[in-house]
Design an enzyme around this catalytic site. Structure first.
Site, PDB file in Angstrom:
ATOM      1  CG  ASP A 118      34.312  30.733  38.445  1.00  0.00           C
ATOM      2  OD1 ASP A 118      34.584  31.086  37.278  1.00  0.00           O
ATOM      3  OD2 ASP A 118      33.545  31.377  39.185  1.00  0.00           O
ATOM      4  CE1 TYR A 156      31.530  39.175  33.298  1.00  0.00           C
ATOM      5  CE2 TYR A 156      29.710  37.799  32.576  1.00  0.00           C
ATOM      6  CZ  TYR A 156      30.503  38.285  33.585  1.00  0.00           C
ATOM      7  OH  TYR A 156      30.291  37.894  34.877  1.00  0.00           O
ATOM      8  CE  LYS A 157      34.973  37.836  35.005  1.00  0.00           C
ATOM      9  NZ  LYS A 157      34.503  39.144  35.479  1.00  0.00           N
ATOM     10  NE  ARG A 186      39.225  43.609  39.630  1.00  0.00           N
ATOM     11  CZ  ARG A 186      38.377  42.737  39.090  1.00  0.00           C
ATOM     12  NH1 ARG A 186      38.511  41.446  39.335  1.00  0.00           N
ATOM     13  NH2 ARG A 186      37.396  43.145  38.302  1.00  0.00           N
ATOM     14  CG  PHE A 189      33.320  36.237  41.891  1.00  0.00           C
ATOM     15  CD1 PHE A 189      34.002  37.423  41.705  1.00  0.00           C
ATOM     16  CD2 PHE A 189      32.008  36.160  41.475  1.00  0.00           C
ATOM     17  CE1 PHE A 189      33.397  38.516  41.105  1.00  0.00           C
ATOM     18  CE2 PHE A 189      31.386  37.242  40.871  1.00  0.00           C
ATOM     19  CZ  PHE A 189      32.079  38.427  40.687  1.00  0.00           C
TER      20      PHE A 189
END
Length: 413
Positions: free
Chosen positions: A198, A223-224, A372, A127
């Site tokens: 991560d 927040y996911k 995605r 990422f």
């Protein structure tokens, strides 16, 4: 390969043990949301929680609420709840800062713990913020460490006696590919290296057992899959065996042993508290707690089982109904190494995704060609997969994606 139809997916929804959770989320009517791997849906209870925190705790309690509503303990309280989701113990996880800031703190701390070693190991295509933070740390330490990236199939062999810390994302943000956390952690320890995981695309999506595999450090976002809201605070994990020696560079007052003594000299707090820096974002942490509580009440094995089934069915639908339209599969068909998403490739991927979004079917796009589709089992239905692919077939068969409006890049993709 079985022939699939909408009735089959409707039947799966009727038998879904997680179906009732959907009612806990405020999903817009007529929307199919397949982007919880980027931003989770608003929990209904978060709206009342926000009102309480803003109007009552802040509005009426004012500064007294640090004591009367225990704001001071929010990082620990929510951290302990997250610990239960990632196989950690109480006192090993704390809510603080952002994912990027937490990675800087943990990477610097790991390098300090492993003094004399000079290599930080990651993978190309990790990422971006992870690589940027590590590049920044490399420049800041000016020759004391160097960032080395190696393709994932060679990661085990790349860990050597000069490796200070390995920094990897457990579930890859583009492909959903999942590392063998146990094997990599074991190899790192065999070579004397530390590991930072991560967990941004793992927490709440796949089973994680940090202590079972002997993990050293981890970071993640709220927040996911935890549905904490945009910009929700992140979290970090430090195994108890490392906490007494942990020295992180952002030694702010909330990480002090006695912050309200107001002394000039820093003294690290005992335990995980020393990983704190500044004042807790109370509103954000309070809303995050709502999402964490929902996730903690669900059965992670049922979540993973539904996620894998959804991924398998989505891939089958794409193969059966979209094989002639030039889509490639960026995710693995092997469920053991796939997170809770399926990623497709297409040279017109951005425009195709915009055409889907125009129909309120929301996934996202990652350059250069990735579409995605995230599966969040607590609120995504099986029938949503059928309806998504049904719309995709229409978009491709009739070239609905081929419009100027769908090809204009947006600030956020």
């Amino acid at each position: 390969m079985q022939t699939l139809n909408r009735a089959y997916f409707e039947a799966l929804d009727r038998d879904d043990p997680l179906a009732a959770y959907r009612d806990q989320f405020d999903l817009p009517a007529g929307h199919i949301y397949l982007n919880g791997n980027s931003l989770g849906v608003l929990p209904k209870a978060a709206k009342e929680k926000a009102r309480q925190v803003v109007e009552e705790q802040w509005g009426q309690g004012l500064i007294r609420s640090w004591n009367t509503h225990d704001w001071i303990r929010i990082p620990h309280r929510v951290g302990d709840k997250i610990a239960g989701l990632i196989g950690a113990d109480d006192g090993e996880v704390i809510v603080a800062d952002s994912t990027s800031v937490n990675l800087f703190k943990m990477a610097a701390a790991a390098v300090k713990l492993n003094a004399g070693r000079h290599k930080i190991l990651s993978e190309p295509g990790n990422f971006p913020t992870d690589l940027y933070i590590l590049q920044g740390l490399e420049q800041f330490l000016d020759g004391k460490v160097r960032l080395v990236t190696e393709h994932r199939e060679n990661i085990l062999d790349a860990i050597d006696e000069d490796t200070a810390v390995v920094v990897l994302t457990h579930v890859h943000y583009k492909s959903g590919a999942m590392f063998d956390m146990a094997a990599i952690t074991a190899r790192a320890h065999e070579k004397g290296a530390l590991v930072i995981w991560d967990l941004s695309h793992s927490t709440g999506a796949v089973p994680v057992e940090l202590n079972r595999v002997g993990a050293d450090f981890a970071i993640g976002c709220g927040y996911k899959y935890l549905n904490g809201g945009p910009g929700a605070p992140g979290f970090l994990f430090v195994a108890k065996r490392h906490q007494a020696q942990l020295q992180q560079p952002l030694s702010g007052w909330f990480g002090h042993a006695n912050p309200f003594a107001m002394r000039d000299d820093y003294e690290a707090a005992p335990g995980i508290a020393r990983a704190l820096c500044g004042t807790t974002p109370v509103v954000g942490a309070s809303l995050l707690e709502v999402g964490v509580d929902i996730m903690a009440s669900a059965d992670m094995h049922q979540i993973r089982e539904k996620s894998l089934r959804m991924g398998q069915l989505f891939i089958e639908l794409i193969e059966q109904r979209c094989s002639q339209y030039g889509f490639g599969l960026a995710s693995s068909k092997d469920p053991a190494v796939r997170g809770s998403q399926v990623s497709l490739t297409h040279e017109q991927g951005f425009a195709i995704m915009q055409a889907l979004i125009a129909r309120n079917i929301i996934g996202d796009f990652r350059a250069p060609d990735i579409l995605r589709f995230g599966f969040t089992p607590l609120y995504v239905r099986y029938v949503d997969l059928w309806d998504c692919v049904d719309a995709l077939v229409d978009i491709m068969a009739n070239d609905h994606w081929d419009q100027a409006a769908f090809k204009k890049l947006t600030a956020v993709t």
